[in-house]
Design a protein around this motif. Structure first.
Motif, short mmCIF file in Angstrom:
data_model
loop_
_atom_site.label_atom_id
_atom_site.label_comp_id
_atom_site.label_asym_id
_atom_site.label_seq_id
_atom_site.Cartn_x
_atom_site.Cartn_y
_atom_site.Cartn_z
N THR A 173 1.32 1.31 6.64
CA THR A 173 2.46 0.75 7.38
C THR A 173 3.69 1.61 7.20
O THR A 173 4.10 1.90 6.07
CB THR A 173 2.74 -0.69 6.91
N VAL A 174 4.27 2.03 8.33
CA VAL A 174 5.47 2.87 8.30
C VAL A 174 6.68 1.98 8.50
O VAL A 174 6.79 1.28 9.51
CB VAL A 174 5.41 3.92 9.43
N LYS A 175 7.58 1.97 7.51
CA LYS A 175 8.80 1.17 7.62
C LYS A 175 9.98 2.10 7.84
O LYS A 175 10.23 3.00 7.04
CB LYS A 175 8.99 0.32 6.37
N LEU A 176 10.68 1.85 8.94
CA LEU A 176 11.83 2.69 9.28
C LEU A 176 13.12 1.91 9.02
O LEU A 176 13.14 0.69 9.09
CB LEU A 176 11.77 3.09 10.75
N GLU A 177 14.19 2.66 8.72
CA GLU A 177 15.49 2.02 8.61
C GLU A 177 16.08 1.87 10.01
O GLU A 177 15.54 2.39 10.98
CB GLU A 177 16.40 2.86 7.72
N GLU A 178 17.20 1.17 10.09
CA GLU A 178 17.76 0.86 11.40
C GLU A 178 18.06 2.13 12.21
O GLU A 178 17.92 2.15 13.42
CB GLU A 178 19.04 0.04 11.23
N ASP A 179 18.46 3.19 11.51
CA ASP A 179 18.79 4.43 12.21
C ASP A 179 17.57 5.34 12.36
O ASP A 179 17.71 6.55 12.56
CB ASP A 179 19.91 5.16 11.48
N ASN A 180 16.37 4.76 12.23
CA ASN A 180 15.13 5.51 12.41
C ASN A 180 14.74 6.39 11.24
O ASN A 180 13.75 7.12 11.32
CB ASN A 180 15.17 6.39 13.66
N GLU A 181 15.53 6.37 10.18
CA GLU A 181 15.12 7.15 9.00
C GLU A 181 13.87 6.52 8.41
O GLU A 181 13.73 5.30 8.35
CB GLU A 181 16.23 7.14 7.95
N LEU A 182 12.98 7.37 7.94
CA LEU A 182 11.78 6.90 7.29
C LEU A 182 12.16 6.25 5.96
O LEU A 182 12.84 6.85 5.14
CB LEU A 182 10.85 8.09 7.05
N ASN A 183 11.75 5.01 5.78
CA ASN A 183 12.12 4.29 4.56
C ASN A 183 10.97 4.28 3.56
O ASN A 183 11.11 4.66 2.41
CB ASN A 183 12.53 2.87 4.95
N GLU A 184 9.79 3.88 4.05
CA GLU A 184 8.69 3.64 3.12
C GLU A 184 7.36 3.66 3.88
O GLU A 184 7.32 3.30 5.06
CB GLU A 184 8.90 2.24 2.52
N ILE A 185 6.31 4.06 3.21
CA ILE A 185 4.96 3.92 3.77
C ILE A 185 4.14 3.11 2.78
O ILE A 185 4.03 3.49 1.61
CB ILE A 185 4.30 5.29 4.01
N VAL A 186 3.63 1.98 3.25
CA VAL A 186 2.87 1.10 2.37
C VAL A 186 1.39 1.21 2.73
O VAL A 186 1.02 1.10 3.91
CB VAL A 186 3.33 -0.36 2.54
N SER A 187 0.55 1.46 1.73
CA SER A 187 -0.89 1.59 1.98
C SER A 187 -1.65 0.45 1.32
O SER A 187 -1.31 0.03 0.21
CB SER A 187 -1.41 2.90 1.39
N THR A 188 -2.67 -0.04 2.01
CA THR A 188 -3.56 -1.02 1.39
C THR A 188 -4.31 -0.34 0.25
O THR A 188 -4.91 0.72 0.44
CB THR A 188 -4.62 -1.48 2.41
N PRO A 189 -4.29 -0.93 -0.96
CA PRO A 189 -5.09 -0.33 -2.04
C PRO A 189 -6.58 -0.43 -1.71
O PRO A 189 -7.02 -1.39 -1.08
CB PRO A 189 -4.76 -1.20 -3.26
N ILE A 190 -7.33 0.58 -2.11
CA ILE A 190 -8.77 0.57 -1.84
C ILE A 190 -9.49 -0.17 -2.96
O ILE A 190 -9.25 0.08 -4.14
CB ILE A 190 -9.32 2.00 -1.73
N ASN A 191 -10.34 -1.12 -2.58
CA ASN A 191 -11.18 -1.81 -3.59
C ASN A 191 -12.50 -1.06 -3.71
O ASN A 191 -13.47 -1.36 -3.00
CB ASN A 191 -11.45 -3.25 -3.15
N TRP A 192 -12.52 -0.10 -4.60
CA TRP A 192 -13.72 0.73 -4.75
C TRP A 192 -14.86 -0.09 -5.34
O TRP A 192 -14.64 -0.90 -6.24
CB TRP A 192 -13.43 1.92 -5.66
N LYS A 193 -16.05 0.14 -4.87
CA LYS A 193 -17.22 -0.46 -5.53
C LYS A 193 -17.48 0.31 -6.83
O LYS A 193 -17.06 1.46 -6.97
CB LYS A 193 -18.43 -0.39 -4.59
N ASP A 194 -18.17 -0.35 -7.75
CA ASP A 194 -18.38 0.23 -9.08
C ASP A 194 -18.95 1.64 -9.04
O ASP A 194 -20.01 1.87 -8.44
CB ASP A 194 -19.33 -0.66 -9.89
N GLY A 195 -18.23 2.57 -9.65
CA GLY A 195 -18.73 3.94 -9.77
C GLY A 195 -18.72 4.71 -8.46
O GLY A 195 -19.30 5.78 -8.35
N LYS A 196 -18.05 4.15 -7.42
CA LYS A 196 -18.10 4.79 -6.11
C LYS A 196 -16.79 5.47 -5.71
O LYS A 196 -16.65 5.98 -4.61
CB LYS A 196 -18.46 3.74 -5.04
#
Lengths: 321, 321
Positions: free
Chosen positions: B163-186
């Protein structure tokens, strides 16, 4: 329509991922969706262009007013100076003979990347540059940048136009420049050089030397951009000349002219931002920190390879330094 | 409003071209015109954004239909395959067990510049990538790219969002990523390495060696882009991670996803066009022709220096190779 199809048919593609006739049918179904998407995109671009044209009309009186102030035709009232963030300069004296804003456009250009091609010989001529106007040409997306000069010792033109002609699909077709009518002996973009040619001695003849005068182009803003070689020796040279000009025109139109006062004040930038190389990142893992190097602004102008797309950009806010 | 003024007041500027109080007054009048121009530009950008949002809604059913065909949920009819320029592949066999378009998105990504960071270890996981959706988030300009995966041996997530979050003036604020739920040893993005540490001999003690196991990041598409280091050691590293991600996201959103089928077919390009260096041109005058070098496409991803502006681009037609 059918002609268009033929062109699309000719596009080479990589079929290695198409593993069966079933997959091929599905890919053709995706291409049908893509046709619809392309039509919608074209409509969207037309609507955006209409908006840009509407605002261009609103920007024009502002540009005209700017010209009147810069050239000294109109003296702004106190009311006219009520900007949101007026600037102040200490220890300034009154100079009632100052007309307009002297050398405004020269200072503007010197605070852009174009400065890299401005040479000593250009400077005096650019002091007479009193306006750069963006003018729509015809009904299509063609436009010209009109460089207005006051009377000067170098040429008789008062306007030098650079007209950008685009094809229907926005491809850059041609850039037409007004030829400069140089005053006698005032063309600083060429210089005469004596060249000594030594003939080889032939049977019964000794070697002789003859000297001829050749005209050499002086690399500068006027020879590179304003009035470039109209007689290129190859298609590659013609393309190269066109793209150098196009890059400068696009920069001026989209970035510099809409915010000229901030370039005049040296607080806007038209620098391209840095390229980031993926490969480099991996090497960095064990390497030294090279952030500082990354932050250096490169003095480059983008040049499309081959026949590039000339996508008109919308005017954009410039990064404040 | 007044807060805004203060910020603008602080911008440093070069006053050397302001030669008198008269000129200063005129410059402030130009700044008043600039205020008006900026307001108009802001209005224009809002109107353009509205148009882009309107068309995004029209593009979505097409993207949904594409997903259904790619994943094999829906079998296209003969009617669905009536595109303007159907492709043909010779000597294909029927494979009724082929479901949808196998490895569609893997092939798409491998035909973009993103391929530079796709490693062997990524490939099997990317075979399970069944869609990349552009989703508007909230009322503002925020958006996310949702990577949809079918059931796979590596992780339990079916959707990984960036998810790309921009500030009001279009500046890049933050990128939020879903954490990966890795399977065991994978989790193939890290590998355990034994590290041998040799202690220095001290008074009365001989040198000893101890070995510990450390987790090392494997540079690849998943570790660099999908699930990058969430715990950077410095602001610079955090910025760097954010901008690498942003460049890839912007490319996918604006260039690749809208025309995925042409990337699948290897006939669209997301390569940045060449930089053209002014200085170089002058040197060329007497140098060799280097057109061929100029035409090489650089494999680079642009990275804004510092806090770059995240100007949302309108979807653009890709250059056909």
């Amino acid at each position: 329509m059918s002609e268009n199809n033929e062109i699309e048919m000719e596009l080479p593609f990589d079929s290695s991922a198409i593993t069966s006739t079933e997959v091929l049918d599905r890919v053709n179904a995706l291409l049908t969706l893509q046709d619809t998407q392309n039509e919608l995109t074209e409509q969207m671009e037309k609507e955006i262009l209409e908006i840009e044209k509407k605002y261009l009309k609103k920007f024009q009186p502002l540009a005209e007013k700017r010209f009147e102030i810069v050239s000294g035709k109109v003296e702004p009232t106190k009311e006219d100076q009520q900007c949101k963030a007026p600037i102040q300069v200490e220890n300034l004296k009154s100079v009632p003979t100052d007309k307009g804003i002297p050398k405004f456009w020269l200072h503007v250009l010197q605070n852009t990347e174009v400065k890299d091609i401005i040479e000593e010989c250009d400077i005096e001529a650019l002091e007479y540059l009193v306006d750069i106007k963006i003018v729509q040409v015809g009904d299509a997306q063609d436009y010209s940048l009109d460089f207005h000069f006051s009377e000067n010792p170098f040429f008789t033109n008062t306007v030098i136009s650079k007209t950008v002609k685009l094809e229907e699909d926005n491809e850059l077709n041609e850039i037409v420049s007004t030829p400069i009518n140089w005053k006698d002996g005032k063309n600083f973009t060429v210089q005469s050089k004596k060249k000594t040619v030594k003939s080889k001695p032939t049977k019964g003849k000794a070697a002789t030397t003859t000297s001829t005068t050749v005209q050499e182009v002086v690399p500068c803003f006027f020879s590179t951009f304003v009035s470039p070689n109209q007689d290129p020796t190859s298609d590659e040279e013609a393309d190269e000349i066109m793209y150098i000009q196009y890059q400068i025109i696009a920069k001026l139109k989209d970035i510099v002219i809409p915010e000229a006062v901030n370039f005049f004040l040296g607080r806007a930038s038209d620098a391209e931002e840095n390229d980031y190389d993926f490969g480099e990142d991996f090497e960095d893992e064990e390497g030294e920190d090279d952030d500082e190097e990354d932050d250096e602004e490169e003095q480059t102008i983008k040049k499309p390879s081959g026949k590039g797309k000339a996508q008109p950009q919308q005017p954009q806010d410039c990064k404040q330094q």
